[in-house]
Write an enzyme that holds these catalytic residues in place. Structure first.
Site, PDB file in Angstrom:
ATOM      1  N   ASN A  37       3.375   5.059   9.360  1.00  0.00           N
ATOM      2  CA  ASN A  37       2.365   4.768   8.336  1.00  0.00           C
ATOM      3  C   ASN A  37       1.544   3.508   8.657  1.00  0.00           C
ATOM      4  O   ASN A  37       0.411   3.381   8.189  1.00  0.00           O
ATOM      5  CB  ASN A  37       3.093   4.610   6.989  1.00  0.00           C
ATOM      6  CG  ASN A  37       2.218   4.024   5.913  1.00  0.00           C
ATOM      7  OD1 ASN A  37       1.374   4.703   5.349  1.00  0.00           O
ATOM      8  ND2 ASN A  37       2.378   2.737   5.641  1.00  0.00           N
TER       9      ASN A  37
ATOM     10  N   ASP B 158       6.136  -5.399  14.977  1.00  0.00           N
ATOM     11  CA  ASP B 158       4.789  -4.951  15.334  1.00  0.00           C
ATOM     12  C   ASP B 158       4.955  -3.607  16.041  1.00  0.00           C
ATOM     13  O   ASP B 158       5.541  -3.541  17.133  1.00  0.00           O
ATOM     14  CB  ASP B 158       4.148  -5.987  16.271  1.00  0.00           C
ATOM     15  CG  ASP B 158       2.766  -5.562  16.754  1.00  0.00           C
ATOM     16  OD1 ASP B 158       2.373  -4.389  16.543  1.00  0.00           O
ATOM     17  OD2 ASP B 158       2.080  -6.409  17.363  1.00  0.00           O
ATOM     18  N   VAL B 159       4.443  -2.542  15.438  1.00  0.00           N
ATOM     19  CA  VAL B 159       4.680  -1.203  16.002  1.00  0.00           C
ATOM     20  C   VAL B 159       4.019  -0.993  17.365  1.00  0.00           C
ATOM     21  O   VAL B 159       4.327  -0.033  18.065  1.00  0.00           O
ATOM     22  CB  VAL B 159       4.239  -0.073  15.037  1.00  0.00           C
ATOM     23  CG1 VAL B 159       5.069  -0.065  13.773  1.00  0.00           C
ATOM     24  CG2 VAL B 159       2.744  -0.149  14.734  1.00  0.00           C
TER      25      VAL B 159
ATOM     26  N   THR C 193      -5.563   1.082  -2.105  1.00  0.00           N
ATOM     27  CA  THR C 193      -4.617   0.132  -1.487  1.00  0.00           C
ATOM     28  C   THR C 193      -5.411  -1.072  -0.980  1.00  0.00           C
ATOM     29  O   THR C 193      -6.643  -1.026  -0.937  1.00  0.00           O
ATOM     30  CB  THR C 193      -3.910   0.758  -0.259  1.00  0.00           C
ATOM     31  OG1 THR C 193      -4.876   0.885   0.791  1.00  0.00           O
ATOM     32  CG2 THR C 193      -3.284   2.106  -0.557  1.00  0.00           C
TER      33      THR C 193
ATOM     34  N   GLY D 134       0.804  -1.224   0.000  1.00  0.00           N
ATOM     35  CA  GLY D 134       0.000   0.000   0.000  1.00  0.00           C
ATOM     36  C   GLY D 134       0.838   1.276   0.000  1.00  0.00           C
ATOM     37  O   GLY D 134       1.854   1.385  -0.700  1.00  0.00           O
TER      38      GLY D 134
ATOM     39  N   ASP E 100       7.492  -3.869   9.097  1.00  0.00           N
ATOM     40  CA  ASP E 100       6.117  -4.344   8.930  1.00  0.00           C
ATOM     41  C   ASP E 100       5.911  -5.592   9.778  1.00  0.00           C
ATOM     42  O   ASP E 100       6.845  -6.344  10.044  1.00  0.00           O
ATOM     43  CB  ASP E 100       5.805  -4.655   7.461  1.00  0.00           C
ATOM     44  CG  ASP E 100       4.313  -4.555   7.156  1.00  0.00           C
ATOM     45  OD1 ASP E 100       3.888  -3.564   6.543  1.00  0.00           O
ATOM     46  OD2 ASP E 100       3.559  -5.482   7.548  1.00  0.00           O
TER      47      ASP E 100
ATOM     48  N   TYR F  17     -11.368   3.629  14.475  1.00  0.00           N
ATOM     49  CA  TYR F  17     -10.365   4.169  13.549  1.00  0.00           C
ATOM     50  C   TYR F  17     -10.329   5.702  13.625  1.00  0.00           C
ATOM     51  O   TYR F  17      -9.260   6.305  13.745  1.00  0.00           O
ATOM     52  CB  TYR F  17     -10.721   3.702  12.140  1.00  0.00           C
ATOM     53  CG  TYR F  17      -9.770   4.108  11.040  1.00  0.00           C
ATOM     54  CD1 TYR F  17      -8.605   3.391  10.801  1.00  0.00           C
ATOM     55  CD2 TYR F  17     -10.064   5.183  10.204  1.00  0.00           C
ATOM     56  CE1 TYR F  17      -7.746   3.754   9.757  1.00  0.00           C
ATOM     57  CE2 TYR F  17      -9.204   5.545   9.169  1.00  0.00           C
ATOM     58  CZ  TYR F  17      -8.048   4.822   8.946  1.00  0.00           C
ATOM     59  OH  TYR F  17      -7.204   5.179   7.927  1.00  0.00           O
TER      60      TYR F  17
HETATM   61  P1  NAD Z   1      -2.599  -1.379   3.911  1.00  0.00           P
HETATM   62  O1  NAD Z   1      -3.482  -2.215   4.758  1.00  0.00           O
HETATM   63  O2  NAD Z   1      -2.588  -1.600   2.463  1.00  0.00           O
HETATM   64  O3  NAD Z   1      -1.101  -1.439   4.464  1.00  0.00           O
HETATM   65  C1  NAD Z   1      -0.838  -1.277   5.840  1.00  0.00           C
HETATM   66  C2  NAD Z   1       0.453  -1.974   6.192  1.00  0.00           C
HETATM   67  O4  NAD Z   1       0.638  -1.834   7.620  1.00  0.00           O
HETATM   68  C3  NAD Z   1       0.422  -3.490   5.910  1.00  0.00           C
HETATM   69  O5  NAD Z   1       1.596  -3.880   5.223  1.00  0.00           O
HETATM   70  C4  NAD Z   1       0.335  -4.111   7.289  1.00  0.00           C
HETATM   71  O6  NAD Z   1       0.938  -5.394   7.370  1.00  0.00           O
HETATM   72  C5  NAD Z   1       1.058  -3.074   8.138  1.00  0.00           C
HETATM   73  N1  NAD Z   1       0.726  -3.198   9.566  1.00  0.00           N
HETATM   74  C6  NAD Z   1      -0.496  -3.405  10.107  1.00  0.00           C
HETATM   75  N2  NAD Z   1      -0.394  -3.505  11.431  1.00  0.00           N
HETATM   76  C7  NAD Z   1       0.914  -3.363  11.747  1.00  0.00           C
HETATM   77  C8  NAD Z   1       1.645  -3.380  12.951  1.00  0.00           C
HETATM   78  N3  NAD Z   1       1.046  -3.598  14.129  1.00  0.00           N
HETATM   79  N4  NAD Z   1       2.976  -3.174  12.914  1.00  0.00           N
HETATM   80  C9  NAD Z   1       3.600  -2.981  11.716  1.00  0.00           C
HETATM   81  N5  NAD Z   1       2.965  -2.963  10.538  1.00  0.00           N
HETATM   82  C10 NAD Z   1       1.638  -3.149  10.548  1.00  0.00           C
HETATM   83  O7  NAD Z   1      -3.029   0.116   4.234  1.00  0.00           O
HETATM   84  P2  NAD Z   1      -2.696   1.508   3.506  1.00  0.00           P
HETATM   85  O8  NAD Z   1      -3.928   1.936   2.825  1.00  0.00           O
HETATM   86  O9  NAD Z   1      -1.416   1.445   2.780  1.00  0.00           O
HETATM   87  O10 NAD Z   1      -2.575   2.407   4.818  1.00  0.00           O
HETATM   88  C11 NAD Z   1      -1.391   3.043   5.249  1.00  0.00           C
HETATM   89  C12 NAD Z   1      -1.796   4.152   6.215  1.00  0.00           C
HETATM   90  O11 NAD Z   1      -2.635   5.086   5.521  1.00  0.00           O
HETATM   91  C13 NAD Z   1      -2.613   3.664   7.405  1.00  0.00           C
HETATM   92  O12 NAD Z   1      -2.196   4.344   8.567  1.00  0.00           O
HETATM   93  C14 NAD Z   1      -4.023   4.039   7.042  1.00  0.00           C
HETATM   94  O13 NAD Z   1      -4.832   4.233   8.171  1.00  0.00           O
HETATM   95  C15 NAD Z   1      -3.808   5.311   6.272  1.00  0.00           C
HETATM   96  N6  NAD Z   1      -4.911   5.669   5.371  1.00  0.00           N
HETATM   97  C16 NAD Z   1      -5.287   4.841   4.351  1.00  0.00           C
HETATM   98  C17 NAD Z   1      -6.350   5.233   3.544  1.00  0.00           C
HETATM   99  C18 NAD Z   1      -6.840   4.384   2.401  1.00  0.00           C
HETATM  100  O14 NAD Z   1      -7.923   4.679   1.850  1.00  0.00           O
HETATM  101  N7  NAD Z   1      -6.120   3.383   1.963  1.00  0.00           N
HETATM  102  C19 NAD Z   1      -7.005   6.438   3.768  1.00  0.00           C
HETATM  103  C20 NAD Z   1      -6.592   7.242   4.817  1.00  0.00           C
HETATM  104  C21 NAD Z   1      -5.536   6.849   5.602  1.00  0.00           C
END
Ligand code: NAD
Length: 238
Positions: free
Chosen positions: A78, A51-52, A178, A6, A26, A143
């Site tokens: 992120n 794990d963050v 994503t 993502g 990750d 969230y």
């Molecule tokens: P995604 O689910 O595609 O990717 C998120 C990544 O975070 C994954 O690789 C996952 O394994 C990793 N992850 C999850 N929990 C974790 C943990 N405890 N420790 C380490 N890694 C962890 O999501 P994305 O869309 O790429 O989202 C990235 C950021 O953007 C997030 O914070 C999300 O809230 C934010 N966001 C996304 C959107 C959207 O529409 N996609 C919109 C607004 C904000």
């Protein structure tokens, strides 16, 4: 963090183009391994399963970054998860996990990373929040609460560490194409209804978020701190 897929992958690629060394953190070891292989040369990349929300794992990860690169110029918080449920169906375990990853994660990563950033003259922290922290969005109570608190945490960090040369800003994306957003985009009717709230009627691309993240992480934004930066196709001004 959250660099296996993502927006995290797009961020890493953007930083590589500018010549940065990048540590990818990750929780998903297998996806992280695949991403690592597909990315640039191993010389300027480090993949760490982490794990963050786990303070010990985060401390270990930052120590590895220090050992490998000797410094840290930017942290991008992120990693995030979303659970799509109305409040009355949100179990406490759901609530706890969302808060642990989306809010405690950035807290722990910042605590571990800031001393290393400060040690080498300062740098930047970029937190990835959401438009859900700014406007009401259905089925996202845990969230939205986590991201609203992340915006507030960003302002606090910005004030506390400005004189140490550490800037902290938050990015608030709208719908981005994503895996996280896949459940919202699978059904064309549902997607059409969501996009009716977006003046620019398409989802954002991870690369578009990465451009903003790079700006906020680099010295181009040297006088910018404590800010909330919307990247949402105009969604929040409508
Ligand atoms: P995604 O689910 O595609 O990717 C998120 C990544 O975070 C994954 O690789 C996952 O394994 C990793 N992850 C999850 N929990 C974790 C943990 N405890 N420790 C380490 N890694 C962890 O999501 P994305 O869309 O790429 O989202 C990235 C950021 O953007 C997030 O914070 C999300 O809230 C934010 N966001 C996304 C959107 C959207 O529409 N996609 C919109 C607004 C904000």
């Amino acid at each position: 963090t959250g660099a296996a897929r993502g927006i995290g992958v797009a961020n890493s690629k953007r930083f590589f183009v500018e010549g940065w060394n990048v540590a990818l953190l990750d929780i998903e070891a297998e996806t992280l391994g695949q991403t690592f292989k597909a990315l640039a040369s191993p010389d300027n990349t480090l993949a760490i399963e982490c794990d963050v929300s786990d303070a010990k794992a985060v401390g270990f990860a930052i120590a590895k970054v220090s050992e490998r690169f000797g410094r840290l110029d930017a942290l991008v918080n992120n990693a995030g998860i979303a659970i799509f449920k109305p409040l009355l169906e949100t179990m406490q375990a759901d609530w706890d996990r969302v808060l642990a990853v989306n809010l405690t994660g950035p807290f722990l990563c910042t605590q571990a990373a800031a001393p290393l950033i400060r040690e080498h003259g300062g740098g930047a922290i970029v937190n990835i929040s959401s438009v859900a922290s700014l406007v009401g969005i259905p089925l996202l109570s845990a969230y939205a609460a986590s991201k609203g608190a992340l915006d507030a945490l960003t302002r606090s960090i910005a004030i506390d560490y400005a004189t140490d040369g550490i800037r902290c800003n938050v990015v608030n994306p709208g719908l981005i194409d994503t895996p996280m957003a896949a459940p919202l985009m699978a059904n064309p009717d549902q997607l059409g209804s969501i996009l009716s709230h977006y003046p620019i009627r398409r989802p954002g691309k991870p690369e578009e978020v990465a451009n903003m993240v790079l700006y906020l992480a680099s010295d181009e934004s040297a006088w910018v701190t404590g800010g909330t930066f919307r990247i949402d196709g105009g969604m929040t001004v409508w």
